[in-house]
Structure formats: structure tokens, C-alpha cells
Design an enzyme around this catalytic site. Sequence first.
Site, mmCIF file in Angstrom:
data_model
loop_
_atom_site.group_PDB
_atom_site.id
_atom_site.type_symbol
_atom_site.label_atom_id
_atom_site.label_comp_id
_atom_site.label_asym_id
_atom_site.label_seq_id
_atom_site.Cartn_x
_atom_site.Cartn_y
_atom_site.Cartn_z
ATOM 1 C CD GLU A 94 -3.146 1.078 2.134
ATOM 2 O OE1 GLU A 94 -3.417 -0.180 2.344
ATOM 3 O OE2 GLU A 94 -3.842 1.919 2.202
ATOM 4 C CE LYS A 142 -5.943 3.111 9.028
ATOM 5 N NZ LYS A 142 -5.396 3.275 7.487
ATOM 6 C CD GLU A 174 -7.383 6.013 6.109
ATOM 7 O OE1 GLU A 174 -6.576 5.153 5.780
ATOM 8 O OE2 GLU A 174 -7.485 7.194 5.697
ATOM 9 N NE ARG A 226 -0.341 4.410 11.856
ATOM 10 C CZ ARG A 226 -1.205 4.569 10.680
ATOM 11 N NH1 ARG A 226 -2.373 4.031 10.535
ATOM 12 N NH2 ARG A 226 -0.497 5.539 9.905
ATOM 13 N NE ARG A 273 -7.904 13.237 7.426
ATOM 14 C CZ ARG A 273 -7.633 12.547 6.447
ATOM 15 N NH1 ARG A 273 -8.411 12.682 5.262
ATOM 16 N NH2 ARG A 273 -6.474 11.930 6.224
ATOM 17 C CE LYS A 318 -1.080 8.821 8.997
ATOM 18 N NZ LYS A 318 -1.693 8.641 7.765
ATOM 19 C CG ASP A 340 -2.907 11.172 5.409
ATOM 20 O OD1 ASP A 340 -1.932 10.736 5.984
ATOM 21 O OD2 ASP A 340 -3.722 10.392 4.917
ATOM 22 C CD GLU A 381 2.541 6.478 11.249
ATOM 23 O OE1 GLU A 381 2.093 6.267 12.454
ATOM 24 O OE2 GLU A 381 2.166 6.492 10.225
ATOM 25 C CD GLU A 409 -0.416 8.388 0.808
ATOM 26 O OE1 GLU A 409 -0.045 7.816 1.945
ATOM 27 O OE2 GLU A 409 -1.689 8.209 0.802
ATOM 28 C CD GLU A 456 5.958 24.382 0.893
ATOM 29 O OE1 GLU A 456 7.075 24.757 1.140
ATOM 30 O OE2 GLU A 456 5.113 24.754 2.146
ATOM 31 C CD1 TRP A 492 -12.324 10.622 0.248
ATOM 32 C CD2 TRP A 492 -11.284 9.703 2.241
ATOM 33 N NE1 TRP A 492 -12.464 9.457 0.056
ATOM 34 C CE2 TRP A 492 -11.648 8.592 1.086
ATOM 35 C CE3 TRP A 492 -10.330 9.163 3.161
ATOM 36 C CZ2 TRP A 492 -11.612 7.379 1.383
ATOM 37 C CZ3 TRP A 492 -10.553 7.946 3.267
ATOM 38 C CH2 TRP A 492 -10.876 6.861 2.333
HETATM 39 O O1 GCW Z 1 -2.104 8.425 3.918
HETATM 40 C C1 GCW Z 1 -3.026 7.465 4.152
HETATM 41 C C2 GCW Z 1 -2.976 6.495 3.176
HETATM 42 C C3 GCW Z 1 -3.552 5.256 3.429
HETATM 43 C C4 GCW Z 1 -2.858 4.450 4.821
HETATM 44 C C5 GCW Z 1 -3.344 5.808 5.789
HETATM 45 C C6 GCW Z 1 -2.761 5.168 7.198
HETATM 46 C C7 GCW Z 1 -2.458 2.415 5.429
HETATM 47 O O2 GCW Z 1 -3.594 7.233 1.969
HETATM 48 O O3 GCW Z 1 -3.260 4.324 2.560
HETATM 49 O O4 GCW Z 1 -3.556 3.317 5.021
HETATM 50 O O5 GCW Z 1 -2.859 7.073 5.556
HETATM 51 O O6 GCW Z 1 -1.826 5.998 7.810
HETATM 52 O O7 GCW Z 1 -3.303 4.417 7.852
#
Ligand code: GCW
Length: 717
Positions: A201, A323, A327, A360, A377, A401, A406, A428, A434, A549, A579
Site C-alpha cells: 500500500e 490502526k 478508515e 496509532r 478532520r 502522525k 495526513d 510518525e 505518497e 511545495e 474525506w
Molecule cells: O495516508 C493515508 C493513506 C492510506 C494509509 C493511511 C494510514 C495504510 O492514504 O493508504 O493506510 O494513511 O496512515 O493508515
Amino acid sequence: MTTPDLIDVHPAWLPVEAFRAVGSRRTLVHGDGMLVDTLFDEVERACAANGGTVRRAADPHHGVPATAGGPDAARAQAAATPAQLVFALTATVPGPAPGFRGEAVRSADGDPVEAARAGLGATAVGALGAEGFAVTRQGEVTVVLAEEPAGLLYGLFEVVRRGEAAFGPPYPARVHRPAARRRMLDHWDNVDVHPVMGQVERGYAGGSIFWRDGRPRRDHARLRAYARLLAACGVNAVSVNNVNVHATEARLLTGRLDDVAEIADVLRPYGIRVHLSVTFAAPVVLDALPTADPLDDAVRAWWAETTRRVYARIPDFGGYVVKADSEGQPGPFSYGRDHADGANLLAEALAPHDGVVHWRAFVYDHRQDWRDRSTDRARAAHDHFAPLDGRFRDNVVVQVKHGPIDFQTREPVSPVIMAMSATRLAVEFQVTQEYTGQQRHVCYLAPSWSEVLRFGWGDEGRTVADVAVDGGGLVAVSNVGDDPFWTGHPLAQANLYAFGRLAWDPRLTPQAVLDEWIDLTFDPAATADPETLRRTLHEVMDDSWRSYERYSAPLGVGFMVRPSDHYGPDVDGYEYTSWGTYHFADRDGVGVDRTRATGTGFTGQYPPPWSQVYESTASCPDELVLFFHHVPYGHLLHSGRTVIQHIYDTHFDGVAEVAETRRRWTSLAGLVDAAVHARVGERLDEQLRCAQEWCDQVNAYFYRKSGVPDAQGRALH
Ligand code: GCW
């Protein structure tokens, strides 16, 4: 340049050449244990390639020392000649045993190991810890001392990093200890190929090094090579499967535990412990229990017994990664429990074995109504976790995170990191790119991580690095796959290296880390023009995150990416989805109002001074203004430019910078390995195309929304 025993894979930062200084000398190793064996093998291999010798000090009770490297005559001589490099576990280095002491250690200046020990001083005894070491140059001998085998192995890689400089003029003992106890990589690798996400992933470097099509991959040479790369940059823990745990992956915990044990066996000689992502619903999906309720006694007993079996099979198992309620992953919310209940359940099962659970904090509602502007969010992790501070068991690490949303190119630091002083937190990062070009774009991320780690608050000036160091350490999502260059983009190897180094020492500068990586990986000294090579690599990489950026999402706004695959621009791609990632651009302005005064109140989650700084556009840093505020296009930034002109300018600049990077890279032909040169060149062509696309779409979008022309009259489409 190749990785020993692994001719088809790029050696990354451990080419044979990196061991030239070590491998051309006479080395003596004192000490026992698996990791000392690893060290000995490493030096032996280096000697075979570079003409040096290595001997293992004789066990005073068992006679003959092991000697390796060089032809027989050289070996015989080695036994009689003083060593130039000594590795010694302080516990096993012989004292003044008659007939032994100094046999191959004593130099003209006396016994350098004794001198090294003395140099450490009384205060340092016992202070090197499980992974620390001291390096010193005594007369003609470089001495590495450690208390535990892992320290000695890390000491070897320090000497490798320093190269000839480790053998220069004498210097007193320098003590090295990792800042964070756990320095961990999470692999988002699936065992089965997932119909949407594939084998890995968010993986941009081919398949998984652990799994293929539902089975263990069993490429042990490759895994061993990975382990040594990780040890050489300081990583000591790896979780081997995706945090999204699907049906097959769930079984790694029980029926397929042997597959995990097999990986652990290969990584162990380099001091790397294995962790496993588990599903919170495991008792239900694996053993048909009626519930996974964390307060249910049968559930607690199930986790205790399951965990006992894990440790019976893998005694040094690290622990679980979870996790939950995120999601679509199951979690304690289904049972009306909170995340402290959930995390403590697993922590209780792990505690008798010294294991930890990484729980997490990435918990938010991904089924939000885009029409509802009150739900934010960014607030979610703090809303869920901050009230639980103090309720987590000691062996829970809440993994946060670094930003509140994200892994966007630019986010503020997550306020959760500042809110939970009674909880062990891990920060994290995402090494896999990504949202930062997916290893098709050059994007050296250490400057971004370093900014996060140095971020401070409160009267005592506590920093993110302090929280991680005192708490649960640093974790990052790995960017490695089965690609011949490990990371798809050869320059993305630097991100993996930098993560390990910053986890070991968060005070290192991104430039210094890059210097190390360049010298190890490219061996500039052996090229026709070392300075040009070093300088050009810095020019290509130092500022590449900020270039990214500039040509992508402006001023902290985020998520203008193509939905699902997250590559390339799509300004409105997420605007009308569930989202929770919106920019709210209209004809008058853009940005998310997260103020207490008129917005979602997110700024109130920060302690002073940031709660005030972010609240007002007068004090909010330009690069985050659209993260915290909805402003008109004519809003004047601290830079003196309007928001709209900033958008236009930075996008044009960003593309020009990539074009310049492309040109610079071309100029390195002949100075870098041809295969690396070609691969990076191809990727830069794509980066330039993509940057242009970002620029054109973002600029056209905001021109069409605002109707404001570019002050410099450039074409806006
Ligand atoms: O950034 C997002 C990603 C998902 C990921 C999620 C996470 C593993 O798009 O793919 O899932 O975060 O951190 O759990």
C-alpha cells in the site's frame, strides 16, 4: 558497485568502497555474541576486498584466536602485529591476564584499549547503554568500545561513515548513544496482493521484500542486505505488514506466525526486532469469539494466550502495531469503549514479555458530509486522544502522525504531540512519498522532518524531538520495495538513510546527513571531480522538498492531488468527497478557517504561543496561512505578495527549479554510476512533466476562480 552476495541489487549506502578504510587495516575484535559475529563477518568481508586482516581476540580459556583475511602468511603476521582498529566489548576485553594482554593490541604508546577505557572516565562506566559506543584514536590505534554487542556493531558503522578520518590524528573518546530507544520502520506491505492497493500500500518501489502473492518471499539475501542497511543508519525495529490488516494478514499472528519468525531470524543478526500489525478484531476473525470487547475477560485471556505463543516462537518479538477505528479498521468504538481501553488490552498481554503496542492516533471520520463545514478532520486525533492522557499503560506507545491531517507536503505539527505529557508518544513520518512525488520526483524530506523535530512550545521550550526521545521514539513508513534500487528513485534512498540518522540523533542537520549519504553512496573521492559531484548532489537535493511545495499545493492548503492514487494535480479532486480534506476555494478566496473566532476552533488545540500565533493572519507564518485561514486572493502575505500572486509565482518558480535540476543532473554523466544516472534522468523527465502539469492546473484554476491576472503577464490558460 554491488551489494556483497547480492549482485542484482544496488548497494545503497554500503558499497564495498565504503569499507575501504576499515578493510585495509589490521583489526582485532574482542567480544562474543551474535552481533559481534555479524561485526566480525562485516570486517572480514571488507578485508577480503581491501587487503586488511581481522582477528578475533583469543578467548583466554579456549586457545586459538580466529583470524581472517589475506593469504596465510599475512594471517600469521597479523597475529603478531599490533592492531590498527580494535573493537572491544568492555566486559570481555581481557584484563592484565599474563601472556595475553597487549598481544595484538599493545602499540608503542602502551595499551590503547586501557587508554580508551581510562579516557571514558569513571562517569561513563555503564553509561554507553544497550546500543551506545565510544570511539577514540589512541596513538596509532582506533578503538571502539561498547558495553553490548549492538553498540559495537553501531560503532563499526560509525567508523565506516568516517572513513579515513577515523584513522587520523589522535582524539579523545567520543560517546555515541541513540537519542530514541526505538527507531522503527513500518512497512505497509500486504501478504496478498490487494485488489486496489496492490502488494504494498502506497509503495512506489515495486513489490514487497517480505511477501509475494500471499506467501513469504524468502529472499533471505535481500532481507539480510536490508537489515544491514538499516543497522548502518540506526534503525532497530521493523513492522512487517500493513496497518490495514486484511484477512490473510490477520493470520500472521497465529496460524502463519512461522512466516514472521522466519523474517525475524534474518533481521536479528543486525539488531533489528520484528513487530506485527494486528487487527483489533483478531479474537473474532481468527477464533470466532463472539466479541472483541476490550473489557471482556475471554477477550483478555485470548490476547494473553495468543501473545504468549508469539513470544514462545519469537522471544525477542517487538510488539503490535494497531490502526483501530480508522478508515474501516475495527476498534474499541464498536463496543462503546475508548482508545485507552483498546490499547491497554494489548499492552496487558504484551507486558509480561516486555513488548509494546504502537497504537496509532490516526483516527478520524472518513465518511464526513462535505456540506458540513463545522467538522474538521484536523481536530480529530486531539479530540479523541488528548482527553485520554494518563490512562495508557506504560508499554503503550501512541503513534502520532507528525501533522494533524495526513503527511501533506506542509502541515503544522500535530497538537496531539503537545498535549499528552503523561503518555509515551512516537512521532510518525512517511518515508514513502505518497504525497510528495511518489519516488518519481526528487524530494529530500529530511529538511521537513528536521523542522518538525525542532519545533518547540511552552516556557521550557520542549520540542517534538524531546517528546519522541523521552517517549516512544520515531516511526516512519518505509519506502522500500523489491526494486533494484530499493526505493524506485535512487535518490529516495537518502530519505530512508536520513530517517534512521535523525532517529538516532535528531540534532543532525539535513545537510550533514546528506553529506554522509553522498560520501558513502557515491564514493566521490574516487571520481574525477569529487567537489562537483558533492556540490551538484546538494544542489539537486537540499531544497527539493521546498521546490515540490512550490509547484504543488500552496501555503499549507493540501490535498489538491488526484483522488485515490494521490499523484499529480486535481485541485477539486477531494473537494466534494467524504474525506474531510477541503480547500474551500471560491471566487473571492481560499483556505480553511480553523480559528477559534470564526472557524472550527482547531487553533485552540495548541498550547501558547502557537494557539495565538496561528489564530491571526497577522502572526500566522505564510507557509501555513491557508491551513488556518480562509483569506481573499488579495490578502497580503508577510512576504509582501498577495496570495494569488504567490500562487502564480511559486508555481512558475517551482517548474523552473525542476528544469534546472534536470540540467544539473545531466551534467553529472560520468561522475555517477551509469545505471543510477539513467534511472534518475528518466524520473526527472517525468518530474518536469508533472511539475508543469501542477503549475498549469493550479494556476489556471485560481485564475479562473479569481479572475486576477498574473502581475507579470505570463500565460495562465
Ligand atoms: O495516508 C493515508 C493513506 C492510506 C494509509 C493511511 C494510514 C495504510 O492514504 O493508504 O493506510 O494513511 O496512515 O493508515
